[in-house]
Design a protein around this motif. Sequence first.
Motif, PDB file in Angstrom:
ATOM      1  N   GLY A   5       0.819  -1.210   0.000  1.00  0.00           N
ATOM      2  CA  GLY A   5       0.000   0.000   0.000  1.00  0.00           C
ATOM      3  C   GLY A   5       0.850   1.255   0.000  1.00  0.00           C
ATOM      4  N   ARG A   6       1.907   1.244   0.784  1.00  0.00           N
ATOM      5  CA  ARG A   6       2.799   2.398   0.835  1.00  0.00           C
ATOM      6  C   ARG A   6       3.432   2.652  -0.526  1.00  0.00           C
ATOM      7  NH1 ARG A   6       7.849   3.729   0.918  1.00  0.00           N
ATOM      8  NH2 ARG A   6       8.620   1.610   0.926  1.00  0.00           N
ATOM      9  N   ILE A   7       3.860   1.596  -1.178  1.00  0.00           N
ATOM     10  CA  ILE A   7       4.496   1.730  -2.489  1.00  0.00           C
ATOM     11  C   ILE A   7       3.482   2.201  -3.534  1.00  0.00           C
ATOM     12  CG2 ILE A   7       5.576   0.445  -4.374  1.00  0.00           C
ATOM     13  CD1 ILE A   7       6.916  -1.273  -2.136  1.00  0.00           C
ATOM     14  N   GLU A   8       2.334   1.563  -3.561  1.00  0.00           N
ATOM     15  CA  GLU A   8       1.313   1.873  -4.574  1.00  0.00           C
ATOM     16  C   GLU A   8       0.754   3.289  -4.417  1.00  0.00           C
ATOM     17  OE1 GLU A   8      -1.074   1.061  -7.886  1.00  0.00           O
ATOM     18  OE2 GLU A   8       0.451  -0.250  -7.025  1.00  0.00           O
ATOM     19  N   LEU A   9       0.557   3.731  -3.186  1.00  0.00           N
ATOM     20  CA  LEU A   9      -0.104   5.016  -2.944  1.00  0.00           C
ATOM     21  C   LEU A   9       0.857   6.134  -2.533  1.00  0.00           C
ATOM     22  CD1 LEU A   9      -3.177   3.641  -0.980  1.00  0.00           C
ATOM     23  CD2 LEU A   9      -3.073   4.282  -3.392  1.00  0.00           C
ATOM     24  N   ALA A  10       2.154   5.892  -2.588  1.00  0.00           N
ATOM     25  CA  ALA A  10       3.135   6.866  -2.089  1.00  0.00           C
ATOM     26  C   ALA A  10       2.977   8.242  -2.727  1.00  0.00           C
ATOM     27  CB  ALA A  10       4.547   6.349  -2.300  1.00  0.00           C
ATOM     28  N   THR A  11       2.817   8.312  -4.026  1.00  0.00           N
ATOM     29  CA  THR A  11       2.698   9.604  -4.694  1.00  0.00           C
ATOM     30  C   THR A  11       1.425  10.318  -4.274  1.00  0.00           C
ATOM     31  OG1 THR A  11       3.934   8.796  -6.587  1.00  0.00           O
ATOM     32  CG2 THR A  11       2.630  10.772  -6.923  1.00  0.00           C
ATOM     33  N   LEU A  13      -0.291   9.895  -1.545  1.00  0.00           N
ATOM     34  CA  LEU A  13      -0.296  10.176  -0.109  1.00  0.00           C
ATOM     35  C   LEU A  13       0.855  11.058   0.360  1.00  0.00           C
ATOM     36  CD1 LEU A  13      -1.282   6.673   1.282  1.00  0.00           C
ATOM     37  CD2 LEU A  13      -2.703   8.730   1.159  1.00  0.00           C
ATOM     38  N   THR A  14       1.626  11.614  -0.548  1.00  0.00           N
ATOM     39  CA  THR A  14       2.805  12.392  -0.175  1.00  0.00           C
ATOM     40  C   THR A  14       2.559  13.404   0.945  1.00  0.00           C
ATOM     41  OG1 THR A  14       3.856  12.085  -2.311  1.00  0.00           O
ATOM     42  CG2 THR A  14       4.585  13.975  -1.034  1.00  0.00           C
ATOM     43  N   PRO A  15       1.477  14.190   0.923  1.00  0.00           N
ATOM     44  CA  PRO A  15       1.295  15.166   2.007  1.00  0.00           C
ATOM     45  C   PRO A  15       1.023  14.538   3.379  1.00  0.00           C
ATOM     46  CG  PRO A  15      -0.091  15.711   0.120  1.00  0.00           C
ATOM     47  CD  PRO A  15       0.466  14.348  -0.114  1.00  0.00           C
ATOM     48  N   TRP A  16       0.610  13.271   3.424  1.00  0.00           N
ATOM     49  CA  TRP A  16       0.176  12.657   4.689  1.00  0.00           C
ATOM     50  C   TRP A  16       1.003  11.466   5.133  1.00  0.00           C
ATOM     51  CZ3 TRP A  16      -3.224  13.454   0.559  1.00  0.00           C
ATOM     52  CH2 TRP A  16      -4.042  14.578   0.690  1.00  0.00           C
ATOM     53  N   LEU A  17       1.665  10.794   4.225  1.00  0.00           N
ATOM     54  CA  LEU A  17       2.381   9.560   4.550  1.00  0.00           C
ATOM     55  C   LEU A  17       3.594   9.853   5.411  1.00  0.00           C
ATOM     56  CD1 LEU A  17       2.378   6.490   4.037  1.00  0.00           C
ATOM     57  CD2 LEU A  17       3.933   6.917   2.142  1.00  0.00           C
ATOM     58  N   ARG A  18       3.668   9.162   6.520  1.00  0.00           N
ATOM     59  CA  ARG A  18       4.809   9.269   7.424  1.00  0.00           C
ATOM     60  C   ARG A  18       5.408   7.877   7.562  1.00  0.00           C
ATOM     61  NH1 ARG A  18       3.447  13.565   6.203  1.00  0.00           N
ATOM     62  NH2 ARG A  18       2.572  15.204   7.463  1.00  0.00           N
ATOM     63  N   VAL A  19       6.709   7.817   7.622  1.00  0.00           N
ATOM     64  CA  VAL A  19       7.388   6.544   7.835  1.00  0.00           C
ATOM     65  C   VAL A  19       8.287   6.715   9.046  1.00  0.00           C
ATOM     66  CG1 VAL A  19       8.912   4.797   6.865  1.00  0.00           C
ATOM     67  CG2 VAL A  19       7.311   6.008   5.375  1.00  0.00           C
ATOM     68  N   GLY A  20       7.985   5.952  10.081  1.00  0.00           N
ATOM     69  CA  GLY A  20       8.771   6.041  11.305  1.00  0.00           C
ATOM     70  C   GLY A  20       9.291   4.685  11.702  1.00  0.00           C
ATOM     71  N   ALA A  21      10.417   4.674  12.369  1.00  0.00           N
ATOM     72  CA  ALA A  21      11.012   3.409  12.793  1.00  0.00           C
ATOM     73  C   ALA A  21      10.097   2.660  13.753  1.00  0.00           C
ATOM     74  CB  ALA A  21      12.362   3.671  13.455  1.00  0.00           C
ATOM     75  N   ASP A  22       9.358   3.397  14.587  1.00  0.00           N
ATOM     76  CA  ASP A  22       8.510   2.753  15.586  1.00  0.00           C
ATOM     77  C   ASP A  22       7.260   2.119  14.981  1.00  0.00           C
ATOM     78  OD1 ASP A  22      10.257   3.537  17.548  1.00  0.00           O
ATOM     79  OD2 ASP A  22       9.195   5.403  17.944  1.00  0.00           O
ATOM     80  N   HIS A  62      -6.853  -4.261   1.418  1.00  0.00           N
ATOM     81  CA  HIS A  62      -5.601  -5.018   1.447  1.00  0.00           C
ATOM     82  C   HIS A  62      -4.354  -4.129   1.521  1.00  0.00           C
ATOM     83  CE1 HIS A  62      -6.247  -4.393  -2.901  1.00  0.00           C
ATOM     84  NE2 HIS A  62      -4.933  -4.399  -2.983  1.00  0.00           N
ATOM     85  N   PHE A  63      -4.518  -2.793   1.475  1.00  0.00           N
ATOM     86  CA  PHE A  63      -3.393  -1.876   1.640  1.00  0.00           C
ATOM     87  C   PHE A  63      -3.236  -1.405   3.087  1.00  0.00           C
ATOM     88  CE2 PHE A  63      -3.319  -0.141  -2.983  1.00  0.00           C
ATOM     89  CZ  PHE A  63      -2.615  -1.256  -3.393  1.00  0.00           C
ATOM     90  N   VAL A  64      -4.178  -1.758   3.944  1.00  0.00           N
ATOM     91  CA  VAL A  64      -4.167  -1.271   5.320  1.00  0.00           C
ATOM     92  C   VAL A  64      -3.786  -2.409   6.261  1.00  0.00           C
ATOM     93  CG1 VAL A  64      -5.556  -0.234   7.152  1.00  0.00           C
ATOM     94  CG2 VAL A  64      -5.927   0.445   4.771  1.00  0.00           C
ATOM     95  N   ALA A  65      -2.731  -2.176   7.044  1.00  0.00           N
ATOM     96  CA  ALA A  65      -2.287  -3.194   7.988  1.00  0.00           C
ATOM     97  C   ALA A  65      -3.097  -3.143   9.277  1.00  0.00           C
ATOM     98  CB  ALA A  65      -0.811  -3.009   8.297  1.00  0.00           C
TER      99      ALA A  65
END
Length: 82
Positions: A5-11, A13-22, A62-65
């Motif tokens: 989901g992150r890969i498919e929707l990355a563009t 979701l750019t204003p909202w997508l956050r990727v954190g180690a936690d 299926h894109f949401v964990a």
Amino acid sequence: MNEPGRIELATLLTPWLRVGADFGAYVECRKVDPDGAYFEMVLELQPDDEESVDVRLSVPHHFVAGILDVSDFDAFTRLYAE
């Protein structure tokens, strides 16, 4: 979001997508409705010096964990990091 989901929707979701180690990849939403054919997510977009605008996004299940609902996200991340 899961990895596909992150890969498919990355563009999109750019204003909202956050990727954190936690948490991995996530999107902060004002509201989520998981019922129906798609997850209906209400996202807030606030352009520079303008009022915020609600954006509705329909995401395939299926894109949401998972969904994490917290009343104070900053407080939660501080607790989670300890």
